[in-house]
Every structure is written in structure tokens, then in C-alpha cells.
Scaffold this active site. Sequence first.
Site, PDB file in Angstrom:
ATOM      1  N   HIS A 193       0.813  -1.220   0.000  1.00 54.59           N
ATOM      2  CA  HIS A 193       0.000   0.000   0.000  1.00 54.59           C
ATOM      3  C   HIS A 193       0.847   1.271   0.000  1.00 54.59           C
ATOM      4  O   HIS A 193       0.355   2.352  -0.290  1.00 54.59           O
ATOM      5  CB  HIS A 193      -0.987   0.000   1.183  1.00 54.59           C
ATOM      6  CG  HIS A 193      -0.361   0.280   2.523  1.00 54.59           C
ATOM      7  ND1 HIS A 193       0.035  -0.713   3.388  1.00 54.59           N
ATOM      8  CD2 HIS A 193      -0.073   1.444   3.139  1.00 54.59           C
ATOM      9  CE1 HIS A 193       0.535  -0.172   4.493  1.00 54.59           C
ATOM     10  NE2 HIS A 193       0.481   1.141   4.360  1.00 54.59           N
ATOM     11  N   ASP A 227      -0.137  -7.486   1.216  1.00 54.78           N
ATOM     12  CA  ASP A 227       0.424  -6.165   1.500  1.00 54.78           C
ATOM     13  C   ASP A 227       1.950  -6.178   1.570  1.00 54.78           C
ATOM     14  O   ASP A 227       2.550  -5.646   2.507  1.00 54.78           O
ATOM     15  CB  ASP A 227      -0.152  -5.583   2.791  1.00 54.78           C
ATOM     16  CG  ASP A 227       0.069  -4.068   2.883  1.00 54.78           C
ATOM     17  OD1 ASP A 227       0.294  -3.439   1.827  1.00 54.78           O
ATOM     18  OD2 ASP A 227       0.027  -3.527   4.009  1.00 54.78           O
ATOM     19  N   SER A 253       4.799   1.734   8.107  1.00 58.25           N
ATOM     20  CA  SER A 253       4.341   0.788   7.096  1.00 58.25           C
ATOM     21  C   SER A 253       5.478   0.386   6.160  1.00 58.25           C
ATOM     22  O   SER A 253       6.176   1.234   5.616  1.00 58.25           O
ATOM     23  CB  SER A 253       3.212   1.392   6.262  1.00 58.25           C
ATOM     24  OG  SER A 253       2.044   1.535   7.030  1.00 58.25           O
TER      25      SER A 253
END
Length: 246
Positions: free
Chosen positions: A86, A116, A193
Site C-alpha cells: 500500500h 500487502d 508501514s
Amino acid sequence: LRSVATMRIKLPFTFVLTLLTFSTMSVTTNAQQLRDAFRKVGPSVVIVKTRRVEIAPSVNESMGIIDGLGSGVLISNDGKVLTAAHVVQTADVATVEFSDGQEMTARVIGSDVQSDVALLQLKEVPKGVTPATLGDSDKVEVGDEIFAIGAPYGISQTLSVGHLSGRHRLKRNNQSISVEFLQTDAAINTGNSGGPMFDMQGNVIGIVSSIMSHTGGSEGMAFATAANTAKKLLLERKPFWSGIDA
């Protein structure tokens, strides 16, 4: 019989001193192990910067530029970097910044949105930077101490420590490969992330994916894609990229 609250047990002073000394030595050893592991793997952790150009909604308006930021980890001498899908999925341009400030252009060569994880390729690797080692995520158990390094809110080389809180395996539709996410109570925030989760030996066991939060900040419920899932999807088979090359 006396209650536990009122019972007094006389212990020799030397015995108490021995216990305290052992406890102090244990804490010192763990701290030293963490410091050594951080120094070893820290340079392999990078900031992933992205830029996306949005088409103007009308001829009278200019195009919009949206900047994004995440983390990643160098895993090979030829410049392969793992991050979260993402972070780069909609990027038009991606660059990677190392801890010494050097920036390298990155190209997305593999991505799997459902798990992901994404794989980036750099044109070159700064001299002196050693890639992190991908570990066997099947060997870590709930309760094991782990640590994560990333760039929460853009603050690079930030260390957070916690434990493996749970394992969650999801079956992919019509596919034999399942996706496993590792849960942790380590502090994870926006910008983490794509960053690596390490075991205490400094092996990458996961790639940070998401947090479960009511406030938008860390609440002790974070998830990382297991390293073995990333290996199977992006390294052991031909990488697949469904978006725009960055």
C-alpha cells in the site's frame, strides 16, 4: 496458618543479594543484545518516499501532487528492498533514503496487495550498507520478544520493542498459498508501514502492514506480513507487478 499478605519469610542476605545480581545481569544482557542487533541491522532500514500525480478534475484546475512516506528494508546486495504494497501501489515515482541521507531511485518489480508486500529494485546500493537477513518466520512463537525499526511520522531509525502477540493465517481465494500476519504490541505508527520486524538475533521476520486503532495512533495492535509469506510470493516465484512502474 497465616495469609500470604502477613507471612514473613526470613532469607539470608547473601541469597537476596545473589537474586538481585542475577536479575540485573539478565536485564543488562538483554539490553546489550538489543543494542548490538540495532547497530547491525539499522543501516539496512530505509525510508520509502513516493509521489503520485492526480489528474485535474477540470481544465481550469491544476494537477495535484500527493507525497507519501513509508519504510522498507534492504534484503540483497543487488538492491532489492521489501516494503508494504500500500506504500507504493499507486505511486508514480518512488525513492529510497538510507540512514546516511543518500537517496536512490526505486522501481517496483513485484507487489501483492492481498498480503500487502512489495519488492523494489534499486539501481545501486550505497557502499558499506549490509542487507538484512530474511529469517524463518515459522520459528518465532507467541511471547517471543521482537523489535521494529522504521520512520514513524517521518522520524527515521526509530526503534520500538514488543512481543509477538499472535499469528493469523488467511487462506487466499482459489490459491494454495496462504497469507500469514504476525501481531505485535510494539509501538507502530504512521510511517512504519513497510518497515521490518526483527527477532532478537536481527533476522527479518515480518514486514509491517497495518495497525488496529480508534485514534489513528499506536494502541498495541499492529500487524506485519510474515517473512515466509513475502518469500513465497515475491522471491521464490517470478515477481508480479500490477500497477505503474515507479
